[in-house]
Design an enzyme around this catalytic site. Sequence first.
Site, mmCIF file in Angstrom:
data_model
loop_
_atom_site.group_PDB
_atom_site.id
_atom_site.type_symbol
_atom_site.label_atom_id
_atom_site.label_comp_id
_atom_site.label_asym_id
_atom_site.label_seq_id
_atom_site.Cartn_x
_atom_site.Cartn_y
_atom_site.Cartn_z
ATOM 1 N N TYR A 217 2.890 3.562 8.469
ATOM 2 C CA TYR A 217 1.355 3.386 7.815
ATOM 3 C C TYR A 217 1.445 4.162 6.318
ATOM 4 O O TYR A 217 1.910 5.291 6.233
ATOM 5 C CB TYR A 217 0.645 4.367 8.728
ATOM 6 C CG TYR A 217 -0.768 4.638 8.391
ATOM 7 C CD1 TYR A 217 -1.837 3.450 8.352
ATOM 8 C CD2 TYR A 217 -1.332 5.713 7.723
ATOM 9 C CE1 TYR A 217 -3.064 3.650 8.095
ATOM 10 C CE2 TYR A 217 -2.739 5.864 7.404
ATOM 11 C CZ TYR A 217 -3.511 4.657 7.491
ATOM 12 O OH TYR A 217 -4.988 4.799 6.857
ATOM 13 N N LYS B 44 -1.377 15.312 1.819
ATOM 14 C CA LYS B 44 -1.777 16.424 3.208
ATOM 15 C C LYS B 44 -1.136 17.763 2.606
ATOM 16 O O LYS B 44 -1.892 18.484 2.191
ATOM 17 C CB LYS B 44 -0.999 15.906 4.084
ATOM 18 C CG LYS B 44 -1.469 14.492 4.874
ATOM 19 C CD LYS B 44 -1.069 14.112 6.290
ATOM 20 C CE LYS B 44 -1.372 12.711 6.486
ATOM 21 N NZ LYS B 44 -2.602 12.381 7.318
ATOM 22 N N ASP C 92 7.520 7.161 1.487
ATOM 23 C CA ASP C 92 6.114 7.836 1.917
ATOM 24 C C ASP C 92 6.272 9.100 2.379
ATOM 25 O O ASP C 92 6.494 8.968 3.620
ATOM 26 C CB ASP C 92 5.161 6.748 2.584
ATOM 27 C CG ASP C 92 3.875 7.032 2.595
ATOM 28 O OD1 ASP C 92 3.699 8.465 2.555
ATOM 29 O OD2 ASP C 92 2.959 6.210 2.929
HETATM 30 N N1 PMP Z 1 0.995 7.340 4.342
HETATM 31 C C1 PMP Z 1 1.322 8.161 5.491
HETATM 32 C C2 PMP Z 1 2.714 8.150 5.943
HETATM 33 C C3 PMP Z 1 0.358 8.927 6.147
HETATM 34 O O1 PMP Z 1 0.546 9.511 7.187
HETATM 35 C C4 PMP Z 1 -1.122 8.864 5.646
HETATM 36 C C5 PMP Z 1 -2.289 9.268 6.261
HETATM 37 N N2 PMP Z 1 -2.073 9.740 7.609
HETATM 38 C C6 PMP Z 1 -1.382 7.783 4.409
HETATM 39 C C7 PMP Z 1 -0.511 7.196 3.917
HETATM 40 C C8 PMP Z 1 -2.867 7.731 3.820
HETATM 41 O O2 PMP Z 1 -2.999 8.935 3.465
HETATM 42 P P1 PMP Z 1 -4.448 9.445 3.293
HETATM 43 O O3 PMP Z 1 -5.142 9.508 4.503
HETATM 44 O O4 PMP Z 1 -4.634 10.607 2.263
HETATM 45 O O5 PMP Z 1 -5.271 8.140 2.558
#
Ligand code: PMP
Length: 435
Positions: A145, A273, A245
Site C-alpha cells: 500500500y 508515521k 516505502d
Molecule cells: N505507504 C505505506 C507503506 C503506508 O502504510 C501508508 C499508510 N498506512 C501510506 C503509504 C500512506 O500514508 P498516509 O496515510 O500518511 O497518507
Amino acid sequence: MSLAVFDRSKDRVAAAKQYMPGGVSSHFRYGVSPTPLVFERAEGVYLHDIDGNRLIDYYLALGPMILGHMPADVIGAAKAQLDRGILYGGQSELEFAAAKLVCEMVPCAERVRFCASGTEADQLALRLSRAATGRDVIVKFEGHYHGWMDSVLWSAAPTGNAMGPESGPVPVAGSAGQDALAGRNIEVLSWNRPQQVIDRLARGDVAAVLMEAAMCNSGAIMPQPGYLEAAREACTRNGTILIFDEVITGFRVGPGGAQKRLGVTPDLAVFAKAIANGFAVAALAGRSDLMDQLAGGNIVHGGTYNAQAVNMAATVATLKRLSTPGVYDKMEIRGRRLMEGLAETFKDAGVPATVTGFPQIFHVGLGLTEPPVNYRDCLRVDRPGYIRLATLLLQRGVRALERGAWFLSTEHDDAIVDTTIAAMRDALAEWVKTR
Ligand code: PMP
C-alpha cells in the site's frame, strides 16, 4: 473479568452520521468491529474511550505513536513552538535540524524533502523518478500500500479472479471512482519473487520499483534472503530507481529503518508515521543527485503544510529520542517476548497461527501453519475469525488491528506484555468455545 462495552461509542458514531459520512474521517476507520470507537484522551500505552474503558493500545494510530501517547519531550517541544508560531510559509531552523537528523540516521538519505502525509511523499517519489529517468512505467507489488491516490491504489488488497495468475498479476483498482487511465503505467508483480523483477526490468523501460522493504500492510512479511539484493542489483543494472516505502518501517524497526536493518540501500525512501510520533509529517529522502533535481528545476512539489513548525519541533524531539542508545534494544526484547507469548498461547489452545515480522511491528496470521511469503499466502488467513478474536480481545481491554498487525511502542513494558498475553489467553479460550 468484566467485559468492556462500547455502547456510547456506538451511539455517538451513529449520531455523527448526520454530519459525517459513516461518522468517520477515513475509509479505514469505518466498519470495524464492534463499532468505530470514540476516544477522549490517551497517555502512555493507554487509550481512554467515552465508555470509560482504558484500552492497551497496539493500534498506535496505525503506527505513528512509537514513543507512546503523550511523551513529555515531544509534547514539550511542540508546546514551546506553539508560542512562537504555527506556520510560517517559509523555512525554520527546526526543519533544517529535522532534515539533518534524518540524513544522519537513514542510509539512503543525503537530502530530505518534507510533506504532510505518506500518500503525498509517495507521489513525490514517483514524480521525481519519472522526471529523472524520462520513463513512465512504475512497478509495484501485490498487497503493498502506498496511499490512496488513483496512481498507486492498484492491487493493494485485491481478491478473486481479477488478480490473474501469480506469474503475471493483473493490476486491480482499489476503489470505485478511480481513474482507470491512472493505472496505465503501473505494473504489478508478486513480491519476494526475484526473477519477476529481474525479467521485467531487463526491458529497460521502468522508471522505478516501489515496494515496502518488508511487507507490513498485508501481514508482516520479511523479504526472502537475497530478494532485496536482487531487486537492488536489477535496478542498478537497468537504470531504474529503487524506492523503499518505509512509511511503516521507517524509524520503527530501527533508527535507520528497514534499509539499515536489512542492509540494502534504495535510491529514494518514503517516511511518515513514526518520524514525528503522531504529528502530520512525512518525508522523501534519497540520493543527492536525484533529490537536488527538486531544486530550481521543473519538477513541482507543493504543500501549504509542508514542514509546519510545530510538526517539525515534534519531529526533532522524536528523532532525538529515537537516536538515544538502547531505545530499540528494549523494544526488541519486549516485542520478541510478546510475539513468543502470543505464539505459545495459540499453540496451547490448539489454534494454528503464525506470528511473523519485527518485534516493533508484527502480524498474527490466524489459520496459517507456515509463515506467509507474499500477499497470496495472506489470503489464506481466517479473516472473519481474527476479527472475532480482535473483538474479544478488545472486550478484555486490548486494542489491536483487525487485520492482524500489532504495533509496539517504547512504553509497552514487561507488565503490559504479561497483561496482554493473559488477555489473549482468555479471549482465545472464549473464541475456541464459541467457534
Ligand atoms: N505507504 C505505506 C507503506 C503506508 O502504510 C501508508 C499508510 N498506512 C501510506 C503509504 C500512506 O500514508 P498516509 O496515510 O500518511 O497518507
